[in-house]
Design a protein around this motif. Structure first.
Motif, PDB file in Angstrom:
ATOM      1  N   LEU A 115       5.515 -50.666 -25.159  1.00 49.55           N
ATOM      2  CA  LEU A 115       4.426 -49.718 -24.931  1.00 49.55           C
ATOM      3  C   LEU A 115       3.744 -49.356 -26.251  1.00 49.55           C
ATOM      4  O   LEU A 115       2.513 -49.274 -26.322  1.00 49.55           O
ATOM      5  N   GLY A 116       4.546 -49.157 -27.306  1.00 51.08           N
ATOM      6  CA  GLY A 116       3.981 -48.829 -28.604  1.00 51.08           C
ATOM      7  C   GLY A 116       3.098 -49.932 -29.152  1.00 51.08           C
ATOM      8  O   GLY A 116       2.031 -49.666 -29.721  1.00 51.08           O
ATOM      9  N   ILE A 118       1.458 -52.125 -27.353  1.00 49.40           N
ATOM     10  CA  ILE A 118       0.240 -52.136 -26.532  1.00 49.40           C
ATOM     11  C   ILE A 118      -0.734 -51.056 -26.996  1.00 49.40           C
ATOM     12  O   ILE A 118      -1.939 -51.292 -27.124  1.00 49.40           O
ATOM     13  N   VAL A 119      -0.204 -49.859 -27.284  1.00 49.88           N
ATOM     14  CA  VAL A 119      -1.055 -48.756 -27.745  1.00 49.88           C
ATOM     15  C   VAL A 119      -1.707 -49.097 -29.083  1.00 49.88           C
ATOM     16  O   VAL A 119      -2.887 -48.806 -29.314  1.00 49.88           O
ATOM     17  N   LEU A 120      -0.950 -49.753 -29.965  1.00 48.69           N
ATOM     18  CA  LEU A 120      -1.484 -50.099 -31.282  1.00 48.69           C
ATOM     19  C   LEU A 120      -2.621 -51.114 -31.210  1.00 48.69           C
ATOM     20  O   LEU A 120      -3.563 -51.060 -32.001  1.00 48.69           O
ATOM     21  N   LEU A 122      -4.653 -51.638 -28.588  1.00 46.37           N
ATOM     22  CA  LEU A 122      -5.788 -51.210 -27.766  1.00 46.37           C
ATOM     23  C   LEU A 122      -6.802 -50.454 -28.622  1.00 46.37           C
ATOM     24  O   LEU A 122      -6.435 -49.479 -29.289  1.00 46.37           O
ATOM     25  N   TYR A 125      -8.227 -46.361 -31.593  1.00 44.43           N
ATOM     26  CA  TYR A 125      -7.410 -45.158 -31.616  1.00 44.43           C
ATOM     27  C   TYR A 125      -7.074 -44.787 -33.049  1.00 44.43           C
ATOM     28  O   TYR A 125      -6.567 -45.603 -33.799  1.00 44.43           O
ATOM     29  N   VAL A 274      -3.731 -35.501 -25.856  1.00 44.02           N
ATOM     30  CA  VAL A 274      -3.472 -36.938 -25.964  1.00 44.02           C
ATOM     31  C   VAL A 274      -1.982 -37.209 -25.815  1.00 44.02           C
ATOM     32  O   VAL A 274      -1.563 -38.151 -25.137  1.00 44.02           O
ATOM     33  N   ASP A 275      -1.183 -36.354 -26.444  1.00 47.14           N
ATOM     34  CA  ASP A 275       0.272 -36.523 -26.402  1.00 47.14           C
ATOM     35  C   ASP A 275       0.827 -36.333 -24.995  1.00 47.14           C
ATOM     36  O   ASP A 275       1.844 -36.938 -24.632  1.00 47.14           O
ATOM     37  N   PHE A 278       0.623 -39.708 -23.525  1.00 48.18           N
ATOM     38  CA  PHE A 278       1.685 -40.576 -24.025  1.00 48.18           C
ATOM     39  C   PHE A 278       3.026 -40.238 -23.377  1.00 48.18           C
ATOM     40  O   PHE A 278       3.840 -41.112 -23.084  1.00 48.18           O
ATOM     41  N   CYS A 281       3.178 -41.762 -19.940  1.00 43.57           N
ATOM     42  CA  CYS A 281       3.331 -43.219 -20.054  1.00 43.57           C
ATOM     43  C   CYS A 281       4.753 -43.591 -20.453  1.00 43.57           C
ATOM     44  O   CYS A 281       5.327 -44.559 -19.930  1.00 43.57           O
TER      45      CYS A 281
END
Length: 292
Positions: A115-116, A118-120, A122, A125, A274-275, A278, A281
């Motif tokens: 997941l981390g 993927i977030v990085l 995308l 951000y 935002v958190d 997260f 997720c």
């Protein structure tokens, strides 16, 4: 009916607590636990104060942060003593079957790592302004094994207390999930309330922690062990304490600092929302990892 099926594993986890489920035992246990932890804390402070007096300013910041994290671990022997004296059960029963807990924790950590990534990748951000360097990379890496151990002690202690002792003893006394999901989570959230540090966002920070507590309680009930909750909590705190910390709180071991402080109400409020995303997720990723 669906709820009972989802939480079937929790019933087995709670079984050892059913032998001594009286509320007076739980309340007395919390008081005794506080007294034991306070006494142990006095001894730890005496030792640490001597070491800090002879340390350099940079080492003092690191030592204070390590002390803060490790001091959470004082609740572990306190819980063990209370369980033996008042509930006639072993501390290990709070965790569940060890091999299952470890296997579930490993799966959750792998899912959160994915997941981390993927977030990085995308776009886009960032935190607005560039991150502020804190510890030199070499020092941070040399401290990392000790820092990770300290964070693990901190999160394991909180999970043993809130999702372990409190949740299980309440579940042994009350069958409705609303009680054993919510009550420990509210207490967990109130423990994160600090008007002095967070100002106008103090209640928002507390609500964030309450929501986190509910999700970890739900995850524990679905998994039947503390493994997944410890894994999610560990990942969250490693990021918030060791990688990107707020400059005015818990920053002694971090590689970077955020470009805003907790006292910056508007920036902090935006980041908290935002958190929240997260957090949801991470909880969903953990559920997928354990298949529940």
């Amino acid at each position: 009916m669906a709820e009972r099926r989802a939480y079937a594993a929790h019933a087995e986890l709670v079984d050892p607590a059913r032998r001594m489920p009286q509320l007076w035992r739980l309340l007395a246990g919390l008081v005794l636990m506080s007294l034991i932890a306070f006494a142990l804390g006095g001894l730890l402070r005496s030792v640490v104060s001597v070491l800090v007096m002879t340390a350099t300013p940079e080492a003092t910041g690191v030592a204070r942060m390590l002390y803060l994290l490790v001091s959470f671990g004082l609740v572990i022997p306190a819980i063990a003593i209370v369980l033996r004296l008042l509930h006639h059960r072993r501390a290990g029963t709070l965790i569940g079957i060890p091999r299952v807990a470890l296997r579930q924790a490993g799966r959750v950590l792998r899912a959160l790592a994915l997941l981390g990534v993927i977030v990085l990748v995308l776009p886009p951000y960032n935190l607005g302004d560039p991150l502020v360097p804190n510890l030199p990379l070499g020092l941070w890496l040399s401290l990392l094994p000790l820092s990770l151990a300290a964070v693990l002690i901190q999160v394991a202690s909180e999970e043993l207390l809130f999702r372990g002792y409190l949740q299980q003893q309440l579940a042994a006394r009350f069958s409705h999930p609303a009680i054993w999901l919510v009550v420990p989570s509210v207490l967990f959230g109130l423990g994160h309330y600090s008007a002095e540090m967070a100002g106008e966002n103090a209640w928002l920070v507390a609500v964030w922690a309450m929501m986190f507590g509910v999700l970890m309680a739900d995850l524990t009930a679905r998994a039947g062990t503390l493994g997944p909750a410890i894994a999610v909590h560990l990942a969250n705190n490693v990021i918030a304490i060791l990688i990107i910390a707020l400059p005015d709180t818990l920053s002694g071991l971090s590689l970077f600092l955020t470009p805003f402080a907790m006292t910056d109400t508007s920036a902090m409020r935006g980041w908290l929302f935002v958190d929240f995303g997260f957090m949801i997720c991470g909880w969903l990723a953990a559920r997928l990892a354990i298949g529940r």
